[in-house]
Design an enzyme around this catalytic site. Structure first.
Site, PDB file in Angstrom:
ATOM      1  N   ASP A 267       4.904   2.649  -9.223  1.00 49.09           N
ATOM      2  CA  ASP A 267       5.900   1.770  -8.245  1.00 49.09           C
ATOM      3  C   ASP A 267       5.453   0.009  -8.924  1.00 49.09           C
ATOM      4  OD1 ASP A 267       3.952   2.452  -6.573  1.00 49.09           O
ATOM      5  OD2 ASP A 267       5.011   1.625  -4.621  1.00 49.09           O
TER       6      ASP A 267
ATOM      7  N   SER B  91       1.327   4.688   0.270  1.00 48.11           N
ATOM      8  CA  SER B  91       1.906   5.612  -0.534  1.00 48.11           C
ATOM      9  C   SER B  91       0.008   6.179  -0.673  1.00 48.11           C
ATOM     10  CB  SER B  91       2.487   5.694  -1.776  1.00 48.11           C
ATOM     11  OG  SER B  91       1.520   4.164  -2.913  1.00 48.11           O
TER      12      SER B  91
ATOM     13  N   GLU C 103      -5.360   0.563  -8.683  1.00 45.92           N
ATOM     14  CA  GLU C 103      -4.434  -0.444  -8.282  1.00 45.92           C
ATOM     15  C   GLU C 103      -5.567  -1.526  -8.893  1.00 45.92           C
ATOM     16  OE1 GLU C 103      -2.688  -1.719  -6.052  1.00 45.92           O
ATOM     17  OE2 GLU C 103      -3.266  -4.151  -6.415  1.00 45.92           O
TER      18      GLU C 103
ATOM     19  N   HIS D 197       9.196   6.487  -0.087  1.00 48.31           N
ATOM     20  CA  HIS D 197       8.167   7.703   0.966  1.00 48.31           C
ATOM     21  C   HIS D 197       8.716   8.567   1.535  1.00 48.31           C
ATOM     22  CE1 HIS D 197       5.480   3.917   1.397  1.00 48.31           C
ATOM     23  NE2 HIS D 197       5.265   4.423   0.043  1.00 48.31           N
TER      24      HIS D 197
END
Ligand SMILES: C[S@@+](CC[C@H](N)C(=O)[O-])C[C@H]1O[C@@H](n2cnc3c(N)ncnc32)[C@H](O)[C@@H]1O
Length: 274
Positions: free
Chosen positions: A162, A98, A116, A19
């Site tokens: 990620d 994030s 997601e 981050h």
């Protein structure tokens, strides 16, 4: 297979490393008034309660962001600090992942794309950005979504990847996905995070990504001795801001307290065209 839940790990040393770099990249892109697109393909739920059972069970935030919280904060990371305080308060009770970090930093004219796959995580994320007209949500396998998202109409921006690397093949698959996406958007900034594990499975990913372009930056934060478990965090940025390598080198002392048996070390290597 979606057993990974970031709530157990939010705010750990890897999140700090990832981050901090994300905030620096966004800060650089935000220096120009032109709109940008920020595409977060493994977005997670957005914010994490650092006082809940998941955070307590692992204690990873206590060994990560909370270890740094009371020390002097470098000016370079001032905007990230402001977001952390806005979301978590003075004692950092909650940690912005994030998507929230980007949502807080970006402007009216920018676009946020969040992907997601986990249904429960997706639901929480959708709720947290419900009133944000800049946010566009997807629930697809990230590497299927990626080719449809680049290049963005804004022609400026960043893609963050990620994954949890729950399956061994993910390293090679991510490298292949980014390789194709870079052909579609050669000027795009791609950020790919990976864990440093004793098995060193990340090598296939790193070798392939670094060979794609000389405009790359590699950063690895090593907190342990590599005996067992995740001993470090890696990030490769393709088409990084030209100032990023210097900024990270300046920040190395800030990350040092994250080391387990001694100071953590930060490796920063810029490619030949940076
Ligand atoms: C490391 S976490 C993300 C953390 C988040 N980006 C942050 O920095 O706050 C990885 C996330 O990817 C999701 N995920 C796993 N496999 C996926 C896939 N194939 N496509 C999209 N999301 C996936 C997981 O449910 C998890 O929430």
């Amino acid at each position: 297979m979606l057993s990974y839940q970031h709530g157990y790990h939010a705010g750990n040393f890897a999140d700090v490393h990832k981050h901090a770099i994300y905030a620096l990249v966004l800060d650089y892109l935000l220096a120009k008034p032109k709109p940008l697109a920020c595409m977060d393909l493994y977005a997670g739920r957005g914010a994490y309660d650092l006082r809940d059972a998941m955070a307590h069970k692992t204690g990873e935030a206590a060994q990560g962001i909370l270890k740094l919280w009371s020390q002097p904060w470098p000016e370079l990371l001032g905007k990230w600090r402001a977001v952390l305080e806005q979301v978590g308060g003075p004692n950092l009770r909650a940690y912005p992942g994030s998507p929230l970090l980007a949502a807080k930093l970006l402007r009216e004219q920018d676009r946020l794309v969040f992907n997601e796959l986990h249904p429960a995580e997706h639901r929480v994320l959708a709720e947290s950005v419900r009133y944000d007209s800049r946010a566009h949500l997807h629930k697809r396998p990230a590497l299927e979504a990626l080719p449809a998202l680049v290049p963005p109409v804004e022609k400026r921006g960043v893609v963050l990847l990620d994954p949890a690397y729950e399956v061994k093949t993910e390293y090679a698959e991510v490298a292949e996905g980014v390789s194709r996406a870079l052909r579609q958007w050669s000027s795009g900034t791609f950020m790919v995070w990976y864990p440093l594990l004793p098995e060193k499975r990340h090598r296939v990913l790193v070798d392939k990504l670094l060979a794609l372009t000389g405009r790359h930056l590699l950063s690895e934060l090593v907190v342990g001795n590599g005996g067992e478990g995740m001993y470090g965090s890696g990030m490769i940025v393709l088409n990084p801001p030209f100032v990023l390598a210097d900024q990270l080198r300046q920040l190395a002392p800030f990350f040092a307290p994250l080391g387990v048996d001694g100071p953590a070390t930060l490796r920063v290597e810029a490619g030949p065209e940076c």
